[in-house]
Write an enzyme that holds these catalytic residues in place. Sequence first.
Site: not given
Length: 169
Positions: A12, A72, A144
């Site tokens: 992420d 992502e 996160d």
Amino acid sequence: MTNGMIRIIGLDPGLRRTGWGVIEAQGTRLTYVACGTILPPENAPMAERLAELHRGLAEVLARHAPDEAAVEETFVNMNPSSTLKLGQARGVVMLAPAQAGLSVAEYAPLLVKKTVVGAGRAEKAQIRMMIGVLLPKATPQTEDAADALAVAVTHAHHRGPAALRRAAL
């Protein structure tokens, strides 16, 4: 990995905090391995922050030896400067596993949420809760890290020739 087991790192990306999560997938069985957050120094010059992010990712990759990586995708927000800075961090996050010889797949946040929670508009708390259900031994300390585990779970469910081809483009 052997016996059809694959180790996946989900990432992420962020300039202040980059979450990472490692799982093993064998068929539909998912097993938690590790997760964490890389925190580059906020007051350092941009190049130094990016270098620290790269060093941290390289260390995680060496320690956990994943077979594939998933990142992502980021969205464009109202502040062009913030979007550009996030893009730089995202570039580093994609580069580190590629340098380690891994294929890197990308997933939209909407797909990650839909895969993990069942709804594309899920809140962070819902993602974290579902990660606890899907990976009972996981104890992400940050949103996160939980998001990174969600990206890894998404890759485990959607990986295959199409996802890997997209990553190779």
